[in-house]
Design a protein around this motif. Structure first.
Motif, PDB file in Angstrom:
ATOM      1  N   UNK A 197       0.730  -1.172  -0.009  1.00 26.70           N
ATOM      2  CA  UNK A 197      -0.064   0.118  -0.018  1.00 26.70           C
ATOM      3  C   UNK A 197       0.777   1.189  -0.074  1.00 26.70           C
ATOM      4  N   UNK A 198       0.404   2.325   0.012  1.00 27.45           N
ATOM      5  CA  UNK A 198       0.929   3.671   0.077  1.00 27.45           C
ATOM      6  C   UNK A 198      -0.285   4.788   0.547  1.00 27.45           C
ATOM      7  N   UNK A 199       0.499   5.928   1.348  1.00 30.62           N
ATOM      8  CA  UNK A 199      -0.515   6.786   1.858  1.00 30.62           C
ATOM      9  C   UNK A 199       0.005   8.107   1.273  1.00 30.62           C
ATOM     10  N   UNK A 200      -1.076   8.847   0.844  1.00 33.88           N
ATOM     11  CA  UNK A 200      -0.487  10.262   0.328  1.00 33.88           C
ATOM     12  C   UNK A 200      -0.914  11.295   1.266  1.00 33.88           C
ATOM     13  N   UNK A 201      -0.127  12.123   1.555  1.00 35.14           N
ATOM     14  CA  UNK A 201       1.232  12.637   1.400  1.00 35.14           C
ATOM     15  C   UNK A 201       1.736  13.008   2.938  1.00 35.14           C
ATOM     16  N   UNK A 202       2.674  12.254   3.271  1.00 27.70           N
ATOM     17  CA  UNK A 202       2.940  12.313   4.825  1.00 27.70           C
ATOM     18  C   UNK A 202       2.137  11.507   5.564  1.00 27.70           C
ATOM     19  N   UNK A 203       2.461  10.800   6.559  1.00 25.60           N
ATOM     20  CA  UNK A 203       1.477  10.025   7.294  1.00 25.60           C
ATOM     21  C   UNK A 203       2.179   9.306   8.413  1.00 25.60           C
ATOM     22  N   UNK A 204       1.637   8.150   8.880  1.00 28.03           N
ATOM     23  CA  UNK A 204       2.348   7.181  10.077  1.00 28.03           C
ATOM     24  C   UNK A 204       1.874   5.628   9.705  1.00 28.03           C
ATOM     25  N   UNK A 205       2.716   4.809  10.373  1.00 30.47           N
ATOM     26  CA  UNK A 205       2.440   3.507  10.132  1.00 30.47           C
ATOM     27  C   UNK A 205       2.539   2.821  11.616  1.00 30.47           C
ATOM     28  N   UNK A 206       1.811   2.109  11.974  1.00 33.90           N
ATOM     29  CA  UNK A 206       2.005   1.477  13.472  1.00 33.90           C
ATOM     30  C   UNK A 206       2.085  -0.196  13.211  1.00 33.90           C
ATOM     31  N   UNK A 207       3.016  -0.881  14.125  1.00 35.88           N
ATOM     32  CA  UNK A 207       3.108  -2.106  13.825  1.00 35.88           C
ATOM     33  C   UNK A 207       2.941  -2.711  15.413  1.00 35.88           C
ATOM     34  N   UNK A 208       1.970  -3.549  15.728  1.00 36.86           N
ATOM     35  CA  UNK A 208       1.838  -4.037  16.925  1.00 36.86           C
ATOM     36  C   UNK A 208       2.124  -5.500  16.983  1.00 36.86           C
ATOM     37  N   UNK A 209       2.882  -5.668  18.036  1.00 38.01           N
ATOM     38  CA  UNK A 209       3.367  -7.375  18.028  1.00 38.01           C
ATOM     39  C   UNK A 209       3.315  -7.769  19.619  1.00 38.01           C
ATOM     40  N   UNK A 210       2.869  -9.091  19.581  1.00 38.78           N
ATOM     41  CA  UNK A 210       2.863  -9.683  21.168  1.00 38.78           C
ATOM     42  C   UNK A 210       4.235  -9.563  21.819  1.00 38.78           C
ATOM     43  N   UNK A 211       4.080  -9.656  23.352  1.00 35.28           N
ATOM     44  CA  UNK A 211       5.129  -9.669  24.056  1.00 35.28           C
ATOM     45  C   UNK A 211       6.232 -10.718  24.039  1.00 35.28           C
ATOM     46  N   UNK A 212       6.307 -11.607  23.133  1.00 34.66           N
ATOM     47  CA  UNK A 212       7.047 -12.641  23.093  1.00 34.66           C
ATOM     48  C   UNK A 212       8.265 -12.283  22.060  1.00 34.66           C
ATOM     49  N   UNK A 213       8.347 -11.119  21.539  1.00 34.28           N
ATOM     50  CA  UNK A 213       9.230 -10.529  20.584  1.00 34.28           C
ATOM     51  C   UNK A 213       9.938  -9.320  21.352  1.00 34.28           C
ATOM     52  N   UNK A 214      11.404  -9.463  21.278  1.00 32.30           N
ATOM     53  CA  UNK A 214      12.154  -8.345  21.853  1.00 32.30           C
ATOM     54  C   UNK A 214      12.458  -7.288  20.846  1.00 32.30           C
TER      55      UNK A 214
END
Length: 220
Positions: A169-186
């Motif tokens: 995908x793509x977001x126009x023009x200037x933006x933010x992306x969040x990634x959420x992952x469980x606590x078993x990741x360092x």
């Protein structure tokens, strides 16, 4: 070496190119103005290749940009870490899949267009959230519109099989992306760090640690 652009540039590129030619014969000032706009548009929609580290135990950054926030959240009864990546107008705006698996949900939320660097933007702004079922985990990636960004493009749908580093995908023009992952990741990144989409490793599953030197890499 070749130049690649996101497909969303097509209509704008044709219109701007014709305007540049038109004003070349009419007005040198407007010719220069539209030539600058054309150049910036090509720069914004650029789609460079990336060398993607592969592994079921790692999460690669879904976007280029600056990490502005890292926080702990709850999704249901589970603890997750949320990493927010802010994209300025000068960053590559293509979003990439952080881990191989299957898209289980695509949720679109209408909302506001406040400054994407604010933490509340993840709850109040227009956004599109993917849920990815990897080999061992559920990962969430959210495209968030910002103060300038007003259009979110997502090219995947539920039941799609996706690979780490794939463009989605793509977001126009200037933006933010969040990634959420469980606590078993360092967590392997910090606030203020610049990320490269598809290349920077955001986190690694702590029960399945592997040497970075033994990884396979793929140019995508």
């Amino acid at each position: 070496m070749y130049f690649r652009f996101h497909k969303e540039i097509s209509a704008a590129l044709i219109i701007l190119f014709l305007l540049v030619i038109f004003f070349y014969f009419i007005s040198k000032t407007l010719f220069v103005v539209f030539l600058i706009i054309l150049t910036f548009t090509c720069y914004f929609f650029r789609d460079p290749e990336r060398v993607v580290p592969l592994g079921d135990d790692i999460l690669t950054s879904p976007a280029d940009g600056l990490i502005t926030n890292i926080s702990e959240i709850k999704i249901g009864n589970k603890k997750y870490t949320k990493v927010s990546v802010f994209l300025s107008v000068f960053n590559v705006h293509i979003q990439r899949i952080p881990i191989s698996g299957e898209i289980t949900k695509v949720d679109y939320f209408e909302g506001k267009f406040i400054n994407a660097t604010l933490d509340k933007a993840s709850e109040e702004n227009e956004r599109l959230k993917l849920t990815i079922k990897s080999k061992n985990n559920l990962i969430h990636v959210t495209q968030i519109a910002g103060l300038i960004a007003r259009r979110i493009i997502c090219d995947v749908k539920p039941k799609d099989k996706i690979n780490q580093g794939d463009r989605y995908g793509i977001i126009k023009f200037g933006s933010r992306v969040d990634i959420e992952f469980p606590e078993n990741f360092d967590l392997l990144v910090s606030v203020g760090q610049q990320c490269i989409g598809g290349e920077t490793i955001i986190a690694q599953e702590n029960k399945n640690s592997k040497s970075k030197n033994k990884r396979n890499y793929k140019k995508i």
